[in-house]
Design an enzyme around this catalytic site. Sequence first.
Site, PDB file in Angstrom:
ATOM      1  N   ASP A  84     -13.974   1.515  -6.014  1.00  0.00           N
ATOM      2  CA  ASP A  84     -12.867   1.123  -5.137  1.00  0.00           C
ATOM      3  C   ASP A  84     -12.941  -0.364  -4.810  1.00  0.00           C
ATOM      4  O   ASP A  84     -13.985  -1.009  -4.999  1.00  0.00           O
ATOM      5  CB  ASP A  84     -12.961   1.968  -3.845  1.00  0.00           C
ATOM      6  CG  ASP A  84     -11.616   2.157  -3.162  1.00  0.00           C
ATOM      7  OD1 ASP A  84     -10.655   1.443  -3.506  1.00  0.00           O
ATOM      8  OD2 ASP A  84     -11.530   3.027  -2.269  1.00  0.00           O
ATOM      9  N   CYS A  99     -10.085   1.930  -8.908  1.00  0.00           N
ATOM     10  CA  CYS A  99      -9.263   2.227  -7.727  1.00  0.00           C
ATOM     11  C   CYS A  99      -9.256   0.983  -6.858  1.00  0.00           C
ATOM     12  O   CYS A  99     -10.224   0.236  -6.837  1.00  0.00           O
ATOM     13  CB  CYS A  99      -9.890   3.413  -7.001  1.00  0.00           C
ATOM     14  SG  CYS A  99      -9.159   3.756  -5.397  1.00  0.00           S
ATOM     15  N   TRP A 115       0.838  -1.191   0.000  1.00  0.00           N
ATOM     16  CA  TRP A 115       0.000   0.000   0.000  1.00  0.00           C
ATOM     17  C   TRP A 115       0.885   1.258   0.000  1.00  0.00           C
ATOM     18  O   TRP A 115       1.837   1.344   0.769  1.00  0.00           O
ATOM     19  CB  TRP A 115      -0.937   0.000   1.215  1.00  0.00           C
ATOM     20  CG  TRP A 115      -1.741   1.255   1.268  1.00  0.00           C
ATOM     21  CD1 TRP A 115      -2.842   1.543   0.508  1.00  0.00           C
ATOM     22  CD2 TRP A 115      -1.478   2.412   2.068  1.00  0.00           C
ATOM     23  NE1 TRP A 115      -3.275   2.812   0.799  1.00  0.00           N
ATOM     24  CE2 TRP A 115      -2.466   3.367   1.752  1.00  0.00           C
ATOM     25  CE3 TRP A 115      -0.505   2.733   3.012  1.00  0.00           C
ATOM     26  CZ2 TRP A 115      -2.512   4.619   2.356  1.00  0.00           C
ATOM     27  CZ3 TRP A 115      -0.554   3.979   3.609  1.00  0.00           C
ATOM     28  CH2 TRP A 115      -1.556   4.911   3.276  1.00  0.00           C
ATOM     29  N   ASP A 158      -2.271   5.534  -3.233  1.00  0.00           N
ATOM     30  CA  ASP A 158      -2.699   6.546  -2.255  1.00  0.00           C
ATOM     31  C   ASP A 158      -1.527   7.449  -1.886  1.00  0.00           C
ATOM     32  O   ASP A 158      -1.709   8.453  -1.193  1.00  0.00           O
ATOM     33  CB  ASP A 158      -3.255   5.870  -0.995  1.00  0.00           C
ATOM     34  CG  ASP A 158      -4.709   5.445  -1.196  1.00  0.00           C
ATOM     35  OD1 ASP A 158      -5.330   5.889  -2.172  1.00  0.00           O
ATOM     36  OD2 ASP A 158      -5.207   4.658  -0.374  1.00  0.00           O
ATOM     37  N   ASP A 198     -16.316  11.211  -2.094  1.00  0.00           N
ATOM     38  CA  ASP A 198     -15.650   9.935  -1.788  1.00  0.00           C
ATOM     39  C   ASP A 198     -16.413   9.168  -0.713  1.00  0.00           C
ATOM     40  O   ASP A 198     -17.586   9.437  -0.429  1.00  0.00           O
ATOM     41  CB  ASP A 198     -14.184  10.212  -1.395  1.00  0.00           C
ATOM     42  CG  ASP A 198     -13.233   9.115  -1.846  1.00  0.00           C
ATOM     43  OD1 ASP A 198     -13.235   8.038  -1.218  1.00  0.00           O
ATOM     44  OD2 ASP A 198     -12.505   9.317  -2.836  1.00  0.00           O
ATOM     45  N   ASP A 199     -15.743   8.247  -0.102  1.00  0.00           N
ATOM     46  CA  ASP A 199     -16.267   7.330   0.907  1.00  0.00           C
ATOM     47  C   ASP A 199     -16.973   8.081   2.048  1.00  0.00           C
ATOM     48  O   ASP A 199     -16.558   9.179   2.410  1.00  0.00           O
ATOM     49  CB  ASP A 199     -15.054   6.565   1.468  1.00  0.00           C
ATOM     50  CG  ASP A 199     -15.446   5.330   2.219  1.00  0.00           C
ATOM     51  OD1 ASP A 199     -16.644   5.111   2.423  1.00  0.00           O
ATOM     52  OD2 ASP A 199     -14.524   4.586   2.609  1.00  0.00           O
ATOM     53  N   ARG A 211      -8.849  -4.315   6.134  1.00  0.00           N
ATOM     54  CA  ARG A 211      -9.558  -3.039   6.340  1.00  0.00           C
ATOM     55  C   ARG A 211     -10.984  -3.279   6.839  1.00  0.00           C
ATOM     56  O   ARG A 211     -11.946  -2.717   6.357  1.00  0.00           O
ATOM     57  CB  ARG A 211      -9.594  -2.222   5.051  1.00  0.00           C
ATOM     58  CG  ARG A 211      -9.660  -0.734   5.324  1.00  0.00           C
ATOM     59  CD  ARG A 211     -10.038   0.057   4.097  1.00  0.00           C
ATOM     60  NE  ARG A 211      -9.912   1.480   4.332  1.00  0.00           N
ATOM     61  CZ  ARG A 211     -10.600   2.395   3.676  1.00  0.00           C
ATOM     62  NH1 ARG A 211     -11.453   2.057   2.755  1.00  0.00           N
ATOM     63  NH2 ARG A 211     -10.427   3.667   3.935  1.00  0.00           N
ATOM     64  N   ASN A 257     -10.942  -2.454  -1.692  1.00  0.00           N
ATOM     65  CA  ASN A 257      -9.853  -2.375  -0.723  1.00  0.00           C
ATOM     66  C   ASN A 257      -9.345  -3.707  -0.199  1.00  0.00           C
ATOM     67  O   ASN A 257      -8.285  -3.754   0.398  1.00  0.00           O
ATOM     68  CB  ASN A 257     -10.275  -1.484   0.457  1.00  0.00           C
ATOM     69  CG  ASN A 257     -10.187  -0.012   0.073  1.00  0.00           C
ATOM     70  OD1 ASN A 257      -9.112   0.559   0.018  1.00  0.00           O
ATOM     71  ND2 ASN A 257     -11.316   0.586  -0.251  1.00  0.00           N
ATOM     72  N   LYS A 272     -16.185   6.510  -9.034  1.00  0.00           N
ATOM     73  CA  LYS A 272     -14.897   5.961  -8.576  1.00  0.00           C
ATOM     74  C   LYS A 272     -15.223   4.616  -7.946  1.00  0.00           C
ATOM     75  O   LYS A 272     -15.945   4.553  -6.955  1.00  0.00           O
ATOM     76  CB  LYS A 272     -14.261   6.911  -7.559  1.00  0.00           C
ATOM     77  CG  LYS A 272     -12.971   6.401  -6.918  1.00  0.00           C
ATOM     78  CD  LYS A 272     -12.380   7.449  -5.990  1.00  0.00           C
ATOM     79  CE  LYS A 272     -11.134   6.958  -5.277  1.00  0.00           C
ATOM     80  NZ  LYS A 272     -10.603   7.951  -4.322  1.00  0.00           N
TER      81      LYS A 272
END
Length: 728
Positions: free
Chosen positions: A469, A519, A186, A541, A353-354, A433, A471, A467
């Site tokens: 994502d 992403c 990361w 990131d 975003d989130d 996460r 994770n 976007k």
Amino acid sequence: MTVALLFFFAITRTNAQKTTIPVETEHVAVVLQTDKDHHLKIIHTGKTLAAKTEYELAASAYHLSGPGIGSNNNAFTAAGTDNNFVEPAIAVVHADGNNSLDLRYEKNTVTTTPDGATLTTVTLKDAVYPFYVDLFFKAWKKEDVIEQWSGIRHTEKGNVLLNKYASANLYFFGKDYYLTSYNGEWAKEMQPELTQLKQGMHTIESRLGTRENLIGSPNFMLAMDHPATETTGTVLLGQLAWNGNYSIQLETDAHKKMHLVAGINPYQSAYQLKPGTPFETPRFVYTLSFNGTGTGSRNLQSWLRDHQLLDGKGERFTLLNNWEATYFDFDQEKLAGLFKGAKDLGVDLFLLDDGWFGNKYPRNNDKAGLGDWQENKKKLPDGIPYLVEEAGKQGVKFGIWIEPEMVNPKSELYEKHLDWVLREEQRPEIYFRNQLVLDLTNPEVQDFVFGIVDNLFKKNPKLAFIKWDCNSPVFNGHSRYLEKNKIPQSHLWVEYTRGLEKVLQRIRAKYPKVPMMLCSGGGGRTDYGLLKYFTEFWLSDDTDPLERVFIQWNYSYYYPAITMCNHVTEWGKQPLKYRVDVASMGKLGFDIKANELKPEDMAFCKEAIKNYNGFKDIVWHGDLYRLKDPYETDIASLLFLNREQTKGIVFNYLTNWRYVGDPALDPVKFQGLDPNKQYRIKELNLYGGQKSTIDTKKTYSGDYLMNIGFNPNVSLRRSSVVLSIEAI
Ligand code: DGJ
């Protein structure tokens, strides 16, 4: 697919014993030939020959006979019978339990595809069983790029177990091999590593499932005989276009020849293949350059932009993202304040975003709410439609973040649909996460994921950007759906990726053009496979601009700048100008509190965005020349040049602040210019009252600029210098 039959007889030559099949682009040839037993061999991987008939002789130039060496160059090495000493591309257990395979040449065809490439299909068949492998070579003449893959099929009386099923098998006739592969984690994606390969096996692989680019990368370069430079050396650049577990095996044999096998990683992935249902493997995409990595990467960049990337020839939005400006801490008033900043800056779009969703389990941190895609009523009482409207009033478009393949155990989705989650029921859950991965092998889950995107667009037809994502890698790799349907768990890795692609195909059928950013907790997902559905990707990131010079440099070998989302953030110690200049070498964005910028910073950003709008077409659609390598010197210098060689932008950065030398000592030698044209050079993006040291009255020939060079005067006071160059 309609295909036109092309000069089959002209290209394939058969003499009494041997069939020779050259797969050619303008400069690259991979030549296959049958031996007396109808085994298919690779007899040449290198430059094209003017006289095609001479390919036939290539095998006799090497004394490739005898046990081992006689078969190490098989075109698709099979486990079980071949008398070779190298890694198989395919290993199977037949319906009757026999695990031998002996592939013999049956036929080949050459066609032109509707998109203008030449497709060579070579069919191999086992000498005993009704088991077939089709080898596909899609050759892009102008780009010098080959897409290579295999199709596996059979008509045996039961299932055949595929223990290994590679896409491509290549063979190189060099002396020494220098591999550049990429390590990472990361915020440290794409860290290059040069290894001289010695006899034996070197493998590049991923077993993470979703985030294939996290700790390694499916991209690599293989230089033959000597390490390649930007302008010299024979070098292969390639990637397996597959979002999932990949394995690229480079085996230097006892004779210093290189046997390469690339495909889906066979790790935990034995596949039961039913009769009459062909298995198509992903594409291994590669180019071979005889003039170093510059030509090689321009080949791949052109191919990706023109033939794979969604809307590769199109436009992109500049944007302001709120992730680093607010993290999870926002409400609709705060966001509306940021819209004003977006407008003042002059970007096209605001990206939320989130953190905008979840009510029973609000998404106020990364521990809860993932999976519950309803607006959080406290933060956004008027929902997304209000935000789209408000952004519109400020003259900016609106985009939104989702992570649709994932779930937090603290979510309503997890409570309602535990059977949709990849997890080992008898074992403790393992989180990355704080989340788990949904089971995309399950058509109901595919509907759910499609529905997240579809609902957003149905409720917000003006939504302009997504976007996407991802994770978490897959840790708890067990599917309830496969179990219920009596499908082996070892199909999970393949079916997950296929399930994801099915969803993306549905999204693109309904929303063909909406830009979407790929992403993955930074740059964990960047493969050519998914870039068919996405317009751009998030590299890392890590947005520290000094680190970004290196990260973007490394990605640039494989991806054109139009795919690279670069945001100006608060990371790093470099001045704002440096950060904006670095982010301008791709798809420019901001992730700052724009409404709190000092007036001189705001004025600089506005001017830089205006400049960017003036030259972005060259950065996105032009050719990239890496002029000075930050791994070798104290500055990095990159030129983007339009195809007509009339306009270019040169970015120069100080990358070493140590007091050991004068970074401005040597000029930068340009590349790609027309030697006979005269060029004028101007400096852009000057901060505040800064005066340029560049004399704009002088003109220089392309010849001069490429052979003597030009000094951008990079120094501590001029740590970042952007030059525009224009033919007069
Ligand atoms: C990881 C991404 O890389 C970031 O840009 C941001 O979107 C966060 N996820 C949000 O959780």
